[in-house]
Design an enzyme around this catalytic site. Sequence first.
Site, PDB file in Angstrom:
ATOM      1  N   HIS A 273      -2.552  -0.967  -3.282  1.00 15.44           N
ATOM      2  CA  HIS A 273      -3.713  -0.120  -3.036  1.00 15.44           C
ATOM      3  C   HIS A 273      -3.566   1.233  -3.728  1.00 15.44           C
ATOM      4  CE1 HIS A 273      -4.434  -2.440   0.981  1.00 15.44           C
ATOM      5  NE2 HIS A 273      -4.920  -3.079  -0.065  1.00 15.44           N
TER       6      HIS A 273
ATOM      7  N   ASP B 233      -4.541  -5.120   5.646  1.00 20.13           N
ATOM      8  CA  ASP B 233      -4.790  -6.012   4.518  1.00 20.13           C
ATOM      9  C   ASP B 233      -3.542  -6.859   4.251  1.00 20.13           C
ATOM     10  OD1 ASP B 233      -6.095  -7.180   2.381  1.00 20.13           O
ATOM     11  OD2 ASP B 233      -5.775  -5.497   1.013  1.00 20.13           O
TER      12      ASP B 233
ATOM     13  N   SER C  47       0.861  -1.181   0.000  1.00 17.53           N
ATOM     14  CA  SER C  47       0.000   0.000   0.000  1.00 17.53           C
ATOM     15  C   SER C  47       0.896   1.228   0.000  1.00 17.53           C
ATOM     16  CB  SER C  47      -0.954  -0.042   1.206  1.00 17.53           C
ATOM     17  OG  SER C  47      -1.903   0.997   1.127  1.00 17.53           O
TER      18      SER C  47
END
Length: 198
Positions: free
Chosen positions: A45, A138, A18
């Site tokens: 992400h 995540d 991310s």
Amino acid sequence: MSAPSLAGRVDAIVIGASAGGVEALMTLLPPLSESFGVPIFIVLHLPRDRPSLLAGIFSRKCHVTVCEAQDKEPVRPGTVYFAPPDYHLLIDEGPQLCLAADELVCHSRPSIDVLFESAADIYGPRLLGIILTGANEDGAEGLAAIHAAGGITVIQQPDSAQVKQMVVSALIRNPGSHVLDLHGISALLRTLERDVAA
């Protein structure tokens, strides 16, 4: 912890990142040579409401083929697949790629967990999972699914991550993972490359 050798052990690689992920991947992907024969699936992400430029950016810097994943596309060796914005990327029987617009997971679509869990179902102990820098949780559960399937799990060393939350969460959930900085992860991938080239 030093990098293990992947020689003869891996059929596919999944990577999740991310915040700070583009910079981390710039350390890992451009050094791979044209002889790298294992597919790499990546969830990074990004904003869900605009096109991703990742495939174009990395294509210009990499020796391996880099593309944005397409639904029902057969998996090709030595290819890097980026999940497109606002779609979960899964690996299905074949193996082939599958895109889904299901609910967000860990506030994310694409979700690292979704990719990792589906890849673990297909590749089992022949899968390598890597969690890089990021700002949420995540990937922690997905990495656990890879471990449960007998696969190899790697987490970026927290002090080397631009944003630590994702790697710390993954490490808490997966304490037996290899913990390496980016140069260690790059060396790990090169052990596979030498095996492919041999």
